[in-house]
Design a protein around this motif. Structure first.
Motif, mmCIF file in Angstrom:
data_model
loop_
_atom_site.group_PDB
_atom_site.id
_atom_site.type_symbol
_atom_site.label_atom_id
_atom_site.label_comp_id
_atom_site.label_asym_id
_atom_site.label_seq_id
_atom_site.Cartn_x
_atom_site.Cartn_y
_atom_site.Cartn_z
ATOM 1 N N PRO A 133 0.856 -1.290 -0.052
ATOM 2 C CA PRO A 133 0.030 -0.079 0.141
ATOM 3 C C PRO A 133 0.827 1.415 0.011
ATOM 4 C CG PRO A 133 -0.811 -1.499 1.730
ATOM 5 C CD PRO A 133 0.500 -2.104 1.154
ATOM 6 N N GLU A 134 1.883 1.366 0.516
ATOM 7 C CA GLU A 134 2.831 2.455 0.790
ATOM 8 C C GLU A 134 3.483 2.639 -0.626
ATOM 9 O OE1 GLU A 134 5.379 1.671 4.226
ATOM 10 O OE2 GLU A 134 3.739 2.605 5.569
ATOM 11 N N GLU A 135 4.098 1.727 -1.185
ATOM 12 C CA GLU A 135 4.422 1.933 -2.478
ATOM 13 C C GLU A 135 3.344 2.434 -3.637
ATOM 14 O OE1 GLU A 135 5.261 -1.131 -6.206
ATOM 15 O OE2 GLU A 135 6.150 -1.698 -4.185
ATOM 16 N N SER A 136 2.121 1.683 -3.345
ATOM 17 C CA SER A 136 1.160 2.202 -4.316
ATOM 18 C C SER A 136 0.728 3.820 -4.013
ATOM 19 C CB SER A 136 -0.040 1.356 -3.947
ATOM 20 O OG SER A 136 -1.207 1.769 -4.963
ATOM 21 N N ALA A 137 0.787 4.343 -2.889
ATOM 22 C CA ALA A 137 0.493 5.563 -2.730
ATOM 23 C C ALA A 137 1.503 6.523 -3.287
ATOM 24 C CB ALA A 137 0.437 6.001 -1.038
ATOM 25 N N ILE A 138 2.907 6.171 -3.053
ATOM 26 C CA ILE A 138 3.927 7.013 -3.789
ATOM 27 C C ILE A 138 3.949 7.026 -5.102
ATOM 28 C CG2 ILE A 138 6.567 6.920 -3.965
ATOM 29 C CD1 ILE A 138 5.600 7.932 -1.119
ATOM 30 N N THR A 168 1.407 8.956 10.350
ATOM 31 C CA THR A 168 0.333 9.837 10.273
ATOM 32 C C THR A 168 -0.546 9.564 9.028
ATOM 33 O OG1 THR A 168 2.031 11.863 10.575
ATOM 34 C CG2 THR A 168 -0.225 12.404 9.645
ATOM 35 N N VAL A 169 -0.243 8.939 8.021
ATOM 36 C CA VAL A 169 -1.145 8.128 7.177
ATOM 37 C C VAL A 169 -0.894 6.680 7.390
ATOM 38 C CG1 VAL A 169 -1.594 7.783 4.713
ATOM 39 C CG2 VAL A 169 -1.025 10.004 5.467
ATOM 40 N N ARG A 170 -2.012 5.971 7.474
ATOM 41 C CA ARG A 170 -1.790 4.493 7.824
ATOM 42 C C ARG A 170 -2.492 3.869 6.594
ATOM 43 N NH1 ARG A 170 -4.268 1.633 12.586
ATOM 44 N NH2 ARG A 170 -4.152 -0.070 11.147
ATOM 45 N N LEU A 171 -1.745 3.076 5.884
ATOM 46 C CA LEU A 171 -2.475 2.271 4.875
ATOM 47 C C LEU A 171 -2.494 0.755 4.815
ATOM 48 C CD1 LEU A 171 -1.084 4.466 1.931
ATOM 49 C CD2 LEU A 171 -3.484 4.562 3.002
ATOM 50 N N ASP A 172 -2.169 0.273 6.195
ATOM 51 C CA ASP A 172 -1.811 -1.077 6.135
ATOM 52 C C ASP A 172 -3.427 -2.010 5.930
ATOM 53 O OD1 ASP A 172 -3.212 -1.625 8.984
ATOM 54 O OD2 ASP A 172 -1.992 0.121 9.184
ATOM 55 N N ALA A 173 -3.465 -3.106 6.117
ATOM 56 C CA ALA A 173 -4.640 -3.748 5.773
ATOM 57 C C ALA A 173 -5.614 -3.760 6.541
ATOM 58 C CB ALA A 173 -4.265 -5.514 5.690
ATOM 59 N N ALA A 213 -5.943 11.238 -3.659
ATOM 60 C CA ALA A 213 -6.435 10.641 -2.411
ATOM 61 C C ALA A 213 -7.249 9.494 -2.861
ATOM 62 C CB ALA A 213 -7.011 11.527 -1.547
ATOM 63 N N ALA A 214 -8.156 9.670 -4.052
ATOM 64 C CA ALA A 214 -9.214 8.779 -4.492
ATOM 65 C C ALA A 214 -8.409 7.659 -4.921
ATOM 66 C CB ALA A 214 -10.121 9.224 -5.315
ATOM 67 N N ALA A 215 -7.529 7.799 -5.561
ATOM 68 C CA ALA A 215 -6.791 6.553 -6.362
ATOM 69 C C ALA A 215 -6.056 5.663 -5.225
ATOM 70 C CB ALA A 215 -5.609 7.139 -7.286
ATOM 71 N N VAL A 216 -5.366 6.559 -4.367
ATOM 72 C CA VAL A 216 -4.785 5.676 -3.444
ATOM 73 C C VAL A 216 -5.768 4.858 -2.406
ATOM 74 C CG1 VAL A 216 -3.440 5.956 -1.041
ATOM 75 C CG2 VAL A 216 -2.964 7.376 -2.779
ATOM 76 N N ARG A 217 -6.922 5.567 -2.258
ATOM 77 C CA ARG A 217 -7.980 4.828 -1.533
ATOM 78 C C ARG A 217 -8.565 3.445 -2.430
ATOM 79 N NH1 ARG A 217 -12.818 7.136 2.018
ATOM 80 N NH2 ARG A 217 -14.162 5.207 2.359
ATOM 81 N N THR A 218 -8.431 3.613 -3.694
ATOM 82 C CA THR A 218 -8.945 2.462 -4.367
ATOM 83 C C THR A 218 -8.043 1.679 -4.604
ATOM 84 O OG1 THR A 218 -10.240 4.164 -5.947
ATOM 85 C CG2 THR A 218 -9.598 1.760 -6.747
ATOM 86 N N ARG A 219 -6.729 1.867 -4.692
ATOM 87 C CA ARG A 219 -5.579 0.604 -4.880
ATOM 88 C C ARG A 219 -5.062 0.549 -3.665
ATOM 89 N NH1 ARG A 219 -3.482 0.588 -9.993
ATOM 90 N NH2 ARG A 219 -2.203 -1.103 -9.043
ATOM 91 N N ALA A 220 -4.646 1.423 -2.861
ATOM 92 C CA ALA A 220 -4.045 0.811 -1.638
ATOM 93 C C ALA A 220 -4.562 0.279 -0.538
ATOM 94 C CB ALA A 220 -2.933 2.103 -0.958
ATOM 95 N N LEU A 221 -5.741 0.867 -0.395
ATOM 96 C CA LEU A 221 -6.855 0.455 0.668
ATOM 97 C C LEU A 221 -7.678 -0.424 -0.043
ATOM 98 C CD1 LEU A 221 -7.442 3.731 2.363
ATOM 99 C CD2 LEU A 221 -5.977 1.864 3.145
ATOM 100 N N GLY A 222 -7.593 -0.768 -1.183
ATOM 101 C CA GLY A 222 -8.722 -1.856 -1.751
ATOM 102 C C GLY A 222 -10.112 -1.536 -1.579
ATOM 103 N N ASP A 223 -10.443 -0.424 -1.488
ATOM 104 C CA ASP A 223 -12.079 0.002 -1.251
ATOM 105 C C ASP A 223 -12.716 -0.204 -2.532
ATOM 106 O OD1 ASP A 223 -14.481 1.309 -0.794
ATOM 107 O OD2 ASP A 223 -13.552 3.009 0.532
#
Length: 466
Positions: free
Chosen positions: A333-338, A395-400, A422-432
Motif C-alpha cells: 500500500p505505501e508503494e502504491s501511494a507513492i 500519520t497516514v496508515r495504509l495497512d490492511a 487521494a481517491a486513487a490511493v483509497r481505491t488501490r492501496a486500501l482496496g476500497d
C-alpha cells in the motif's frame, strides 16, 4: 444467503457462486465442504452451516479431501466492509496474528483483545486465534504438497509455535498426518523439481468469471523498471515483481491465462491464476499470497458486482461486454501511494537511487521499492516528500486494517496532495470497492461497487486511464 434453507438450496445445486461465502458440514460424516462440492448432497437434517472454515473446524469437522474447502477464495465481504470485523479479517489474512498475536491485532484496530474476541466470535463463530489457526493449516498443506522442505521447517514456516501443535492441527483439520498429506499431493506438481527452480507453485483461486486482460494491461502500463516486469504477448503474459515481506523478500510471478475447472453442476465455480513464489523465508508465504490476491482482486464477488451495475442503463452494455471485470489493488500500500504521485519513469529513478538491491537479483528484477523513510530523506520537498514523511511516521496508515475514512482524511491533509490522488490511493492501496474519483458522476445505485463502475468506464474509453 443468511437463511439456512436458501443456503441448502445452494448446496443442493452445487452453486459455486457461494464458495467461500459460507461452508456446510455433515454431522454424519464429520466433514465440512464448500457449497459446490461434487459429493452426494446430504440430507437437510444432517447439515450445519458456518460462516468460516475456522468455525467448522472449531466445531470438530475436518476438511473434505474432494472439494478442499480451505482453498476457496476469501469472502468478498472483507473487501467491502469497513467495520472492525472486516478490518480484523484483512489483518488476519495478512498474518498479523502470527507476527504480533491477538494483542497486536487489537491494538491496530483500537479495541481491547476481549472486544475483538467477542465481536469475531459472535459474527463468525470463531475467534482470532481459531481464524489464524485455520489459515496456518492451509499454509502448511500448501508447503507440504508443493515443496520438499523438511516437515519441522514447514511447521514453523506456517506459523505454528511447536511441531506438536502443527501435527495436532493437521490431523484435526485434514484427518491425516503431515506425511500422509504430503504423499497425497497431486502428481502434476513435482515438489522436488518445482521448489528449487520455479519457486512454490500456487493456484490463486477466484470465484466466477475473471477478465485478466485489463488487469495485466494496467500492470504493464504501470510497470516500474527494477521492481516489475510483464513479459509475453496479450493473453499469455507473465507478471513478475519483487516483494518486501515481514521476514524477508520475495519474487512473485503470475500468469495471465486463467485455469478453469469443469463445473460439477450449477453455476461455474470460478477458476484460478497460476503463480510461483520465491521466498527468502517461507514464513512469508501466507502474507505474500494475500497480497497477490489483493493486487489481482481475487476475492471479489463478480456476481454481486455485475448484477448491481448491470441494472444501470449506462453500465449495462459495458458489464455485458466485460463480465467479471476487477478493480486491482496493491501488494504494498505505501508503494502504491507513492506511485500515485509519480510516473513509472520517475518511480524507476527513485528505485535506482533509493531502493534496496536484492541479494539475489532475478533477471531485470533487481530492487525493492524504496521505503517511505528512505524517500523522505532523499526527497524532503514537495508533495512526494510530505507523503513519504507522513507514511514513515504513521500519520497516514495504509495497512490492511487501516480505517479507510481516517486514512482518506489523513491523505487530504498532506500538503500538495490532490483529491484525485487521494481517491486513487483509497481505491488501490486500501482496496476500497466503492470509490468515485472527483468529477465523476456516480449515482447511489452504483454503491457499493463504484470502483468497479469506474473501471468499466475506463475500459470503455469514457474516462481517462490513470
Amino acid at each position: 444467503m443468511r437463511d439456512e434453507d436458501t443456503r441448502y438450496e445452494a448446496v443442493r445445486s452445487r452453486d459455486g457462486r457461494f464458495d467461500g461465502e459460507f461452508f456446510f458440514a455433515v454431522v454424519t460424516t464429520g466433514i465440512y465442504c464448500r457449497p459446490s462440492c461434487p459429493a452426494v448432497t446430504p440430507r437437510r437434517p444432517n447439515v450445519r452451516f458456518f460462516a468460516t472454515a475456522a468455525a467448522a473446524q472449531a466445531a470438530g469437522f475436518r476438511a473434505c479431501r474432494r472439494c478442499r474447502p480451505d482453498a476457496v477464495p476469501g469472502s468478498a465481504a472483507w473487501n467491502v466492509r469497513a467495520d472492525a470485523v472486516g478490518r480484523a479479517m484483512r489483518l488476519i489474512g495478512d498474518g498479523v496474528i502470527d507476527r504480533e498475536g491477538v494483542a497486536g491485532l487489537a491494538a491496530r484496530l483500537g479495541y481491547s483483545a476481549r472486544q475483538v474476541q467477542r465481536q469475531l466470535t459472535a459474527e463468525l463463530g470463531a475467534g482470532p486465534v481459531a481464524l489464524a489457526r485455520a489459515q496456518r493449516a492451509h499454509t502448511a498443506r500448501v508447503l507440504l504438497q508443493t515443496t520438499d522442505l523438511p516437515v519441522t521447517r514447514i511447521a514453523f514456516a506456517a506459523g505454528f509455535a511447536s511441531v506438536r501443535q502443527f501435527n495436532d492441527t493437521v490431523r484435526a483439520v485434514y484427518a491425516a498426518t503431515p506425511s500422509e498429506l504430503r504423499a497425497a499431493a497431486p502428481r502434476t506438481r513435482d515438489r522436488r523439481t518445482a521448489a528449487p527452480t520455479t519457486g512454490i507453485p500456487l493456484r490463486l483461486a477466484h470465484r466466477g468469471p475473471y477478465r485478466p486482460g485489463p488487469v495485466f494491461d494496467l500492470l504493464e502500463r504501470e510497470a516500474v523498471a527494477g521492481v516489475e516486469e510483464v513479459s509475453g504477448v496479450p493473453g499469455a503474459r507473465t507478471y513478475r515483481r519483487t516483494l518486501r515481506l515481514p521476514y524477508g523478500t520475495g519474487i512473485a510471478a503470475v500468469d495471465e491465462r486463467p485455469g478453469t475447472p469443469r463445473a460439477a453442476g450449477g453455476a461455474r465455480p470460478g477458476g484460478w491464476l497460476e503463480a510461483r513464489l520465491h521466498l527468502t523465508d517461507p514464513r512469508d508465504l501466507t502474507t505474500a499470497v494475500q497480497r497477490l490476491r489483493r493486487l489481482f482482486d481475487l476475492d471479489a464477488d463478480p456476481y454481486a458486482v455485475d448484477e448491481r451495475l448491470a441494472a444501470d442503463p449506462r453500465l449495462a452494455p459495458l458489464v455485458d461486454a466485460r463480465p467479471g471485470l476487477r478493480s486491482p489493488g496493491a501488494v504494498d500500500p505505501e508503494e502504491s501511494a507513492i506511485r500515485a504521485l509519480v510516473r513509472p519513469a520517475e518511480a524507476a529513478e527513485l528505485v535506482r537511487r533509493c531502493g534496496k538491491t536484492l541479494d539475489a537479483p532475478s533477471g531485470t528484477l533487481t530492487h525493492l521499492f524504496p521505503e517511505p523513510g528512505a524517500l523522505a530523506e532523499a526527497e524532503p520537498e514537495g508533495p512526494l516528500g510530505a507523503l513519504a514523511a507522513a507514511l514513515a511516521d504513521g500519520t497516514v496508515r495504509l495497512d490492511a486494517g487501516a480505517d479507510r475514512d481516517e486514512a482518506h482524511r489523513a491523505l487530504l491533509a498532506v500538503p500538495g496532495l490532490e483529491a484525485a490522488t487521494a481517491a486513487a490511493v483509497r481505491t488501490r492501496a486500501l482496496g476500497d470497492p466503492d470509490v468515485a474519483p472527483p468529477g465523476v458522476t456516480a449515482p447511489e445505485s452504483w454503491r457499493p461497487w463504484r470502483s468497479y463502475a469506474v473501471q468499466h468506464l475506463r475500459e470503455a474509453g469514457e474516462l481517462e486511464i490513470r
